[in-house]
Design a protein around this motif. Structure first.
Motif, PDB file in Angstrom:
ATOM      1  N   GLY A 211     -15.144  72.515 -22.012  1.00 28.99           N
ATOM      2  CA  GLY A 211     -14.723  72.708 -23.398  1.00 28.99           C
ATOM      3  C   GLY A 211     -14.045  71.508 -24.034  1.00 28.99           C
ATOM      4  O   GLY A 211     -13.921  71.440 -25.261  1.00 28.99           O
ATOM      5  N   MET A 212     -13.587  70.565 -23.221  1.00 28.09           N
ATOM      6  CA  MET A 212     -12.827  69.428 -23.769  1.00 28.09           C
ATOM      7  C   MET A 212     -13.567  68.633 -24.846  1.00 28.09           C
ATOM      8  O   MET A 212     -12.978  68.347 -25.894  1.00 28.09           O
ATOM      9  N   PRO A 213     -14.840  68.279 -24.666  1.00 30.40           N
ATOM     10  CA  PRO A 213     -15.507  67.527 -25.744  1.00 30.40           C
ATOM     11  C   PRO A 213     -15.560  68.304 -27.060  1.00 30.40           C
ATOM     12  O   PRO A 213     -15.396  67.722 -28.134  1.00 30.40           O
TER      13      PRO A 213
ATOM     14  N   VAL B 116     -10.499  68.817 -33.056  1.00 28.47           N
ATOM     15  CA  VAL B 116      -9.234  68.192 -33.451  1.00 28.47           C
ATOM     16  C   VAL B 116      -9.514  66.930 -34.267  1.00 28.47           C
ATOM     17  O   VAL B 116      -8.856  66.683 -35.279  1.00 28.47           O
ATOM     18  N   ARG B 117     -10.512  66.167 -33.868  1.00 26.02           N
ATOM     19  CA  ARG B 117     -10.875  64.964 -34.637  1.00 26.02           C
ATOM     20  C   ARG B 117     -11.309  65.348 -36.043  1.00 26.02           C
ATOM     21  O   ARG B 117     -11.004  64.654 -37.003  1.00 26.02           O
TER      22      ARG B 117
ATOM     23  N   SER C  64      -5.986  63.557 -30.834  1.00 29.06           N
ATOM     24  CA  SER C  64      -7.098  64.419 -30.442  1.00 29.06           C
ATOM     25  C   SER C  64      -7.283  64.429 -28.927  1.00 29.06           C
ATOM     26  O   SER C  64      -7.630  65.455 -28.350  1.00 29.06           O
ATOM     27  N   LEU C  65      -7.023  63.307 -28.278  1.00 29.59           N
ATOM     28  CA  LEU C  65      -7.118  63.254 -26.809  1.00 29.59           C
ATOM     29  C   LEU C  65      -5.996  64.046 -26.145  1.00 29.59           C
ATOM     30  O   LEU C  65      -6.204  64.712 -25.136  1.00 29.59           O
ATOM     31  N   ILE C  66      -4.800  63.978 -26.720  1.00 29.09           N
ATOM     32  CA  ILE C  66      -3.677  64.722 -26.151  1.00 29.09           C
ATOM     33  C   ILE C  66      -3.848  66.221 -26.377  1.00 29.09           C
ATOM     34  O   ILE C  66      -3.747  67.028 -25.443  1.00 29.09           O
ATOM     35  N   VAL C  67      -4.135  66.612 -27.618  1.00 22.53           N
ATOM     36  CA  VAL C  67      -4.231  68.036 -27.944  1.00 22.53           C
ATOM     37  C   VAL C  67      -5.530  68.645 -27.413  1.00 22.53           C
ATOM     38  O   VAL C  67      -5.520  69.662 -26.724  1.00 22.53           O
TER      39      VAL C  67
END
Length: 187
Positions: free
Chosen positions: A106-108, A114-115, A130-133
């Motif tokens: 799901g991360m991508p 978020v982006r 966006s990488l953190i959240v």
């Protein structure tokens, strides 16, 4: 005939898309060669493979990044020893790391969402957030479910134990940010 099939695979993938997707699947596999770092208080080791997932999410985007991780996880489920420490097989999806593996898929998508909230901004702070959240926080929240269920640790205790991963995760986020900023204009 075969090139025509790959040129427009299912109406959404070009040869370039297939190549990049395969490349990042291979990158995630190669990052599994690095040995895990065991942490005494958790049944989950510190690994570098999630760095590959973060890179796939940022460089490939939500669709191709998710496909790349999906292919990787299918190969793992089929028994190929591509996870850190040479693990593989369907059983890994029922162990302490199961939540993290599911989160990787799901991360991508979450990073992409978020982006989008930031208007697809390539500013460093928007990418960092966006990488953190969408990456680290999402993986910790979902990963803690696996730890909690398998290890009989209360969920919030499992979630708070992720603090030990934070220094390494921040390094991965910064490296992802640097690499993404350098290669985004070339892809």
């Amino acid at each position: 005939m075969l090139s025509k099939f790959y040129t427009n695979l299912g109406g959404f993938m070009t040869i370039k898309d297939v190549t990049y997707t395969a490349l990042f699947t291979a990158l995630i596999i190669v990052l599994g060669v690095f040995p895990p770092i065991s942490i005494a208080i958790l049944p989950v080791p510190l690994v570098i493979q999630n760095f590959g997932v973060l890179l796939a999410a940022m460089i490939l985007g939500p669709k191709r990044g998710t496909l790349s991780v999906f292919i990787f996880l299918v190969l793992v489920a089929l028994g190929l020893p591509f996870l850190t420490g040479g693990r593989g097989g369907f059983g890994v999806f029922f162990g302490a790391t199961s939540g993290y593996l599911i989160a990787w898929l799901g991360m991508p998508l979450v990073i992409g969402l978020v982006r989008r909230l930031f208007g697809q901004s390539d500013k460093w702070y928007a990418t960092f957030a966006s990488l953190i959240v969408g990456g680290i926080s999402f993986a910790d929240i979902i990963g803690s479910v696996g730890i909690s269920l398998v290890s009989s640790i209360p969920y919030f205790k499992a979630l708070s134990s992720n603090i030990v991963f934070l220094p390494g995760d921040l390094v991965k986020v910064v490296l992802t940010l640097i690499i993404y900023q350098r290669v985004k204009k070339h892809i």
